[in-house]
Design a protein around this motif. Structure first.
Motif, PDB file in Angstrom:
ATOM      1  N   LEU A  79       0.924  -1.023   0.102  1.00 27.92           N
ATOM      2  CA  LEU A  79       0.071  -0.063   0.111  1.00 27.92           C
ATOM      3  C   LEU A  79       0.799   1.121   0.002  1.00 27.92           C
ATOM      4  O   LEU A  79       0.360   2.498  -0.299  1.00 27.92           O
ATOM      5  N   GLY A  80       2.202   1.263   0.327  1.00 32.45           N
ATOM      6  CA  GLY A  80       2.936   2.150   0.471  1.00 32.45           C
ATOM      7  C   GLY A  80       3.793   2.529  -0.555  1.00 32.45           C
ATOM      8  O   GLY A  80       3.913   1.836  -1.496  1.00 32.45           O
ATOM      9  N   ASP A  81       4.763   3.527  -0.388  1.00 28.32           N
ATOM     10  CA  ASP A  81       5.840   3.802  -1.220  1.00 28.32           C
ATOM     11  C   ASP A  81       6.846   2.807  -1.604  1.00 28.32           C
ATOM     12  O   ASP A  81       7.212   2.266  -0.467  1.00 28.32           O
ATOM     13  N   ARG A 123       6.051  -5.277   4.433  1.00 27.49           N
ATOM     14  CA  ARG A 123       7.419  -4.686   4.179  1.00 27.49           C
ATOM     15  C   ARG A 123       7.779  -3.262   4.692  1.00 27.49           C
ATOM     16  O   ARG A 123       8.726  -2.834   4.363  1.00 27.49           O
ATOM     17  N   LEU A 124       6.891  -2.731   5.714  1.00 21.12           N
ATOM     18  CA  LEU A 124       6.765  -1.746   6.200  1.00 21.12           C
ATOM     19  C   LEU A 124       6.956  -0.555   5.293  1.00 21.12           C
ATOM     20  O   LEU A 124       7.530   0.525   5.372  1.00 21.12           O
ATOM     21  N   TRP A 125       6.259  -0.703   4.213  1.00 17.20           N
ATOM     22  CA  TRP A 125       6.232   0.152   3.180  1.00 17.20           C
ATOM     23  C   TRP A 125       5.065   1.296   3.283  1.00 17.20           C
ATOM     24  O   TRP A 125       4.018   0.606   2.842  1.00 17.20           O
ATOM     25  N   GLY A 126       5.073   2.244   4.080  1.00 15.88           N
ATOM     26  CA  GLY A 126       3.917   3.038   4.241  1.00 15.88           C
ATOM     27  C   GLY A 126       3.930   4.287   3.226  1.00 15.88           C
ATOM     28  O   GLY A 126       4.944   4.382   2.569  1.00 15.88           O
ATOM     29  N   SER A 127       2.836   5.021   3.531  1.00 20.62           N
ATOM     30  CA  SER A 127       2.849   6.229   2.514  1.00 20.62           C
ATOM     31  C   SER A 127       1.963   7.284   3.298  1.00 20.62           C
ATOM     32  O   SER A 127       1.181   7.018   3.960  1.00 20.62           O
ATOM     33  N   VAL A 131      -1.577   6.252   5.362  1.00 20.17           N
ATOM     34  CA  VAL A 131      -1.902   6.824   6.836  1.00 20.17           C
ATOM     35  C   VAL A 131      -2.879   7.794   7.156  1.00 20.17           C
ATOM     36  O   VAL A 131      -3.638   7.666   7.980  1.00 20.17           O
ATOM     37  N   ASN A 132      -3.249   8.581   5.719  1.00 15.21           N
ATOM     38  CA  ASN A 132      -4.555   9.359   5.747  1.00 15.21           C
ATOM     39  C   ASN A 132      -5.761   8.414   5.805  1.00 15.21           C
ATOM     40  O   ASN A 132      -6.720   8.706   6.433  1.00 15.21           O
ATOM     41  N   ALA A 133      -5.804   7.439   5.190  1.00 14.80           N
ATOM     42  CA  ALA A 133      -6.665   6.413   4.864  1.00 14.80           C
ATOM     43  C   ALA A 133      -6.982   5.778   6.284  1.00 14.80           C
ATOM     44  O   ALA A 133      -8.166   5.799   6.695  1.00 14.80           O
ATOM     45  N   LEU A 134      -5.875   5.452   6.961  1.00 13.38           N
ATOM     46  CA  LEU A 134      -5.934   4.872   8.209  1.00 13.38           C
ATOM     47  C   LEU A 134      -6.885   5.855   9.317  1.00 13.38           C
ATOM     48  O   LEU A 134      -7.485   5.422  10.049  1.00 13.38           O
ATOM     49  N   GLU A 135      -6.207   7.025   9.150  1.00 10.48           N
ATOM     50  CA  GLU A 135      -6.951   7.983  10.215  1.00 10.48           C
ATOM     51  C   GLU A 135      -8.348   8.140   9.880  1.00 10.48           C
ATOM     52  O   GLU A 135      -9.054   8.271  10.885  1.00 10.48           O
ATOM     53  N   ASP A 136      -8.613   8.169   8.646  1.00 17.32           N
ATOM     54  CA  ASP A 136     -10.080   8.453   8.368  1.00 17.32           C
ATOM     55  C   ASP A 136     -10.913   7.378   8.452  1.00 17.32           C
ATOM     56  O   ASP A 136     -12.295   7.319   8.769  1.00 17.32           O
ATOM     57  N   LEU A 137     -10.188   5.965   8.703  1.00 11.89           N
ATOM     58  CA  LEU A 137     -10.907   4.854   8.985  1.00 11.89           C
ATOM     59  C   LEU A 137     -11.083   4.564  10.435  1.00 11.89           C
ATOM     60  O   LEU A 137     -11.763   3.419  10.881  1.00 11.89           O
ATOM     61  N   GLY A 138     -10.663   5.279  11.206  1.00 14.40           N
ATOM     62  CA  GLY A 138     -10.705   5.280  12.834  1.00 14.40           C
ATOM     63  C   GLY A 138      -9.519   4.452  13.058  1.00 14.40           C
ATOM     64  O   GLY A 138      -9.794   4.301  14.497  1.00 14.40           O
ATOM     65  N   LYS A 162       0.501  15.778   5.495  1.00 13.65           N
ATOM     66  CA  LYS A 162       0.956  16.121   4.255  1.00 13.65           C
ATOM     67  C   LYS A 162       2.053  15.373   3.919  1.00 13.65           C
ATOM     68  O   LYS A 162       2.526  14.946   2.904  1.00 13.65           O
ATOM     69  N   ASP A 163       2.693  14.704   4.935  1.00 12.68           N
ATOM     70  CA  ASP A 163       3.731  13.816   4.981  1.00 12.68           C
ATOM     71  C   ASP A 163       3.932  12.846   6.043  1.00 12.68           C
ATOM     72  O   ASP A 163       4.204  13.395   7.356  1.00 12.68           O
ATOM     73  N   TRP A 164       3.610  11.597   5.964  1.00 17.61           N
ATOM     74  CA  TRP A 164       3.609  10.669   7.132  1.00 17.61           C
ATOM     75  C   TRP A 164       4.744  10.546   8.022  1.00 17.61           C
ATOM     76  O   TRP A 164       4.719  10.135   8.850  1.00 17.61           O
ATOM     77  N   ALA A 165       5.930  10.824   7.307  1.00 16.92           N
ATOM     78  CA  ALA A 165       7.354  10.622   7.986  1.00 16.92           C
ATOM     79  C   ALA A 165       7.503  11.768   8.777  1.00 16.92           C
ATOM     80  O   ALA A 165       8.980  11.852   9.109  1.00 16.92           O
TER      81      ALA A 165
END
Ligand SMILES: [Zn+2]
Length: 293
Positions: A79-81, A123-127, A131-138, A162-165
């Motif tokens: 799901l991530g970069d 793989r610890l590949w986040g983006s 993270v925005n999707a996770l926040e919006d899904l609670g 704007k930047d999850w990191a």
């Protein structure tokens, strides 16, 4: 400061994305649970949606043992970069993240009968989109940040929309995964500073040297030492050495992927927890960590 340790088990197919089998998940998980029970500690188990559907019994077994159940995508898709190229594992489009996580979390929730609030990316590949999707899904915790790669965030933080990191004002807690940042990396992506799969390939004592380096580092910087680790149930069940056939072909995992899976890994996890306890460690689930940070 006492170290806080978060153990996260990524509940997926054998050897990650390379096989369709859940042998390790079904047979390895009980071994993990026995070790955790022996030491009376709690952990977080991130289930792939498909894994929860395939083995609902294991989801309930983990829950009944008092551990947190989280989510690890729908099919172990990325799901991530993309941090480095892996053939056949291109990330899904950013706009697909929300719906995929929604469906995956729903699948795990249906089996568990409770809300899912913690997540980890394969793989610890986040983006930022993820993270925005996770926040919006609670979701309230995400244990995806690879410290070895991004190098900056040493303690759990609330990311920026704007930047999850980077630090920001989101509600979700981002938990960095342990890496030894005191050693020089000889890998172009810094992967040799990461913790995985050291406890299994080199043993708990070898990993503990890296942990001690970082405990000293945190103390020097006057930062709270939060050590988050990722492991997999298939590491606690003997994996086939050599080719693994899956019907249309076969894969041969690199030696380090399958080395010491099974009894050795169970013994080394037990040893690792004993050593961490000697350092005064307290063990927390991701959900418990959100009450602290
Ligand atoms: Zn995974």
């Amino acid at each position: 400061m006492k170290p806080i340790v978060v153990f996260g088990f990524d509940m997926e197919t054998d050897v990650g994305s390379w096989t369709p089998f859940y042998e390790g998940l079904v047979k390895g998980t009980p071994h993990i649970l026995s070790v955790l029970a022996k030491h009376k500690i709690t952990a977080t188990f991130f289930f792939v949606g498909d894994a929860a559907r395939h083995a609902p019994r294991i989801v309930r077994m983990v829950d009944r043992a008092g551990h947190e159940v989280g989510c690890h995508t729908l099919y172990h898709e990325t799901l991530g970069d993309e941090l480095f190229p892996i053939p056949g594992l291109k990330p899904v489009l950013p706009e697909e993240c929300y719906h995929r996580i929604e469906v995956a979390a729903d699948m795990v929730r249906k089996v568990l009968g409770k809300k899912i609030t913690s997540f980890r990316a394969p793989r610890l590949w986040g983006s930022t989109a993820m993270v925005n999707a996770l926040e919006d899904l609670g979701f309230t915790a995400d244990a995806s940040y690879p410290l070895y790669f991004y190098e900056k965030r040493l303690v759990p933080y609330h990311p920026s929309r704007k930047d999850w990191a980077r630090e920001g004002k989101m509600k979700i807690l981002e938990i960095p995964n342990f890496a030894n940042m005191t050693i020089k990396s000889n890998d172009e992506y810094g992967r040799d500073r990461d913790q995985w799969p050291l406890f299994r390939t080199k043993g708990a004592v070898a990993l503990m040297k890296h942990i001690d380096d970082m405990l000293e580092f945190y103390e020097r910087k006057k930062l709270p030492p939060v050590l988050c680790f990722y492991m997999h149930p298939w590491e606690f069940h003997e994996m086939p050495q050599g080719l693994i056939h899956f019907g249309e072909g076969a894969v041969r995992p690199d030696q380090f992927i399958v080395k010491n899976c099974g009894k050795v890994a169970v013994r080394e996890l037990d040893k690792l927890i004993t050593l961490l306890k000697q350092r005064g460690a307290e063990f927390r689930s991701c959900r418990e960590l959100t009450a602290i940070f």
